[in-house]
Design an enzyme around this catalytic site. Structure first.
Site, PDB file in Angstrom:
ATOM      1  N   LYS A   1       0.838  -1.200   0.000  1.00  0.00           N
ATOM      2  CA  LYS A   1       0.000   0.000   0.000  1.00  0.00           C
ATOM      3  C   LYS A   1       0.871   1.247   0.000  1.00  0.00           C
ATOM      4  O   LYS A   1       0.626   2.197  -0.755  1.00  0.00           O
ATOM      5  CB  LYS A   1      -0.916   0.002   1.239  1.00  0.00           C
ATOM      6  CG  LYS A   1      -2.089  -0.963   1.119  1.00  0.00           C
ATOM      7  CD  LYS A   1      -2.799  -1.195   2.455  1.00  0.00           C
ATOM      8  CE  LYS A   1      -3.871  -2.274   2.294  1.00  0.00           C
ATOM      9  NZ  LYS A   1      -4.463  -2.721   3.550  1.00  0.00           N
TER      10      LYS A   1
ATOM     11  N   ASP B   1     -11.197   3.058   4.137  1.00  0.00           N
ATOM     12  CA  ASP B   1     -11.640   1.658   4.114  1.00  0.00           C
ATOM     13  C   ASP B   1     -13.165   1.566   3.957  1.00  0.00           C
ATOM     14  O   ASP B   1     -13.700   0.507   3.632  1.00  0.00           O
ATOM     15  CB  ASP B   1     -11.277   0.977   5.450  1.00  0.00           C
ATOM     16  CG  ASP B   1     -10.091   0.042   5.317  1.00  0.00           C
ATOM     17  OD1 ASP B   1      -9.870  -0.495   4.224  1.00  0.00           O
ATOM     18  OD2 ASP B   1      -9.394  -0.164   6.337  1.00  0.00           O
TER      19      ASP B   1
ATOM     20  N   GLN C   1      -4.872  -1.390   9.670  1.00  0.00           N
ATOM     21  CA  GLN C   1      -4.862  -2.732   9.097  1.00  0.00           C
ATOM     22  C   GLN C   1      -5.482  -3.730  10.081  1.00  0.00           C
ATOM     23  O   GLN C   1      -5.157  -3.745  11.270  1.00  0.00           O
ATOM     24  CB  GLN C   1      -3.409  -3.122   8.762  1.00  0.00           C
ATOM     25  CG  GLN C   1      -3.243  -4.441   8.055  1.00  0.00           C
ATOM     26  CD  GLN C   1      -3.775  -4.454   6.626  1.00  0.00           C
ATOM     27  OE1 GLN C   1      -3.834  -3.426   5.959  1.00  0.00           O
ATOM     28  NE2 GLN C   1      -4.174  -5.613   6.158  1.00  0.00           N
TER      29      GLN C   1
HETATM   30  N1  GUN Z   1      -7.114  -6.655   6.272  1.00  0.00           N
HETATM   31  C1  GUN Z   1      -7.411  -7.390   5.174  1.00  0.00           C
HETATM   32  N2  GUN Z   1      -8.054  -6.634   4.258  1.00  0.00           N
HETATM   33  C2  GUN Z   1      -8.169  -5.405   4.787  1.00  0.00           C
HETATM   34  C3  GUN Z   1      -8.729  -4.184   4.314  1.00  0.00           C
HETATM   35  O1  GUN Z   1      -9.286  -4.076   3.207  1.00  0.00           O
HETATM   36  N3  GUN Z   1      -8.632  -3.130   5.154  1.00  0.00           N
HETATM   37  C4  GUN Z   1      -8.033  -3.218   6.371  1.00  0.00           C
HETATM   38  N4  GUN Z   1      -8.008  -2.141   7.137  1.00  0.00           N
HETATM   39  N5  GUN Z   1      -7.514  -4.327   6.845  1.00  0.00           N
HETATM   40  C5  GUN Z   1      -7.578  -5.409   6.049  1.00  0.00           C
END
Ligand code: GUN
Length: 297
Positions: free
Chosen positions: A54, A121, A98
């Site tokens: 990311k 998100d 996350q």
């Molecule tokens: N963990 C796995 N997928 C995601 C996501 O799309 N967002 C976040 N914040 N954590 C994750």
């Protein structure tokens, strides 16, 4: 095999290029550089890979990346204090904490603390509510990526039967809301659904998001259907050597591809679109937060 393979990697590259253009335009015209803060608590290896990816793609799109890596023992109060600081930081347009979080932290509480205007998100109840109500807001990245792949294939989805397998807040429920907004007839199926194969066979659009490797086989797929596989499952792969693993989806690709009209592969389907949509949400948040129109991406 008869199905067209939906190339998520190529679609994500095109979307990232558009995002980079929009970011460059914001910087050139208004001196705004969108910023994304990613918070990782603990040392989950899969999460570390995602977070690194990311941050790299954020910078490559011409945006600012702020990485916050906290120890596995971090307390809930410490994490909430960081979220408060990021909420107040003018350089931060998007905040992503996350998941999963360590057991001592209440994830729901943390997600609710994020400023909904910075919730890239789309997990905050305000944004979930806006999506359910058909109001504009920030939409979860994975279902948004699935929708973009679908619309690239078929710009008008109205009237199609869609079945979403999985009812998670992260994928299943928002996916169903997005397809409803596109005027599909939507069914959410799950582990308690009776005759799951029969329900799935009705679908013109079948989205699998349950985390069960190879669950969906040819018998579940209506001939010509579009199959979107959200699953990312690590399974042992002795054929690659002792102790080796590989990533497979929720769909038995070879079997389903013989019947479907179009299908996403794993890897290379939905996965690459998820991070591209996170970057898109960051640009969107940077604009909406300042009262600027949402950029067309
Ligand atoms: N963990 C796995 N997928 C995601 C996501 O799309 N967002 C976040 N914040 N954590 C994750």
């Amino acid at each position: 095999m008869s199905a067209a393979i939906i190339d998520g990697k190529a679609a994500a590259a095109i979307l990232r290029a558009r995002i980079a253009e929009a970011a460059s335009d914001l910087r050139g015209r208004l001196g705004i550089t969108p910023g994304l803060a990613v918070v990782l608590v603990g040392d989950n290896p899969a999460s570390q890979v995602y977070v690194r990816s990311k941050a790299k793609q954020t910078v490559e799109a011409g945006m600012r990346s702020f990485e916050h890596k906290l120890a596995a023992e971090t307390t809930q109060e410490e994490l909430l204090a960081l979220v408060d600081r990021l909420n107040a930081d003018e350089a931060v347009d998007g905040i992503l904490v996350q998941l999963p979080l360590p057991a001592q932290i209440d994830a729901g509480l943390v997600l609710e603390r994020i400023d909904p205007a910075k919730d890239v998100d789309g997990f905050h109840p305000i944004n979930a509510g806006r999506l359910a109500a058909g109001a504009p807001g920030l939409v979860p990245c994975t279902p948004l990526g699935c929708l973009l792949l679908l619309k690239q294939l078929r710009p008008d989805l109205a009237g199609l039967e869609a079945v979403v397998i999985g009812r998670s807040n992260i994928v299943g429920k928002p996916m169903a809301a997005l397809l409803t907004a596109e005027s599909c007839t939507v069914t959410i199926a799950h582990s308690r659904t009776r005759d799951l194969p029969g329900v799935c066979r009705r679908a013109d659009i079948l989205v699998a998001a349950v985390g069960r490797p190879g669950l969906v086989t040819a018998e579940w797929v209506k001939p010509g259907a579009i199959v979107i596989d959200v699953g990312i499952n690590r399974v042992s792969a002795p054929e690659l050597g002792e102790g080796k693993t590989r990533i497979v989806g929720d769909v038995d690709f070879d079997s389903a591809a013989a019947v479907a009209g179009a299908i996403t592969p794993v890897p290379g389907g939905v996965g690459p679109m998820t991070i591209a949509c996170l970057l898109a949400n960051t640009v969107t948040a940077a604009c909406l937060r300042r009262g600027l129109p949402k950029p067309a991406l």
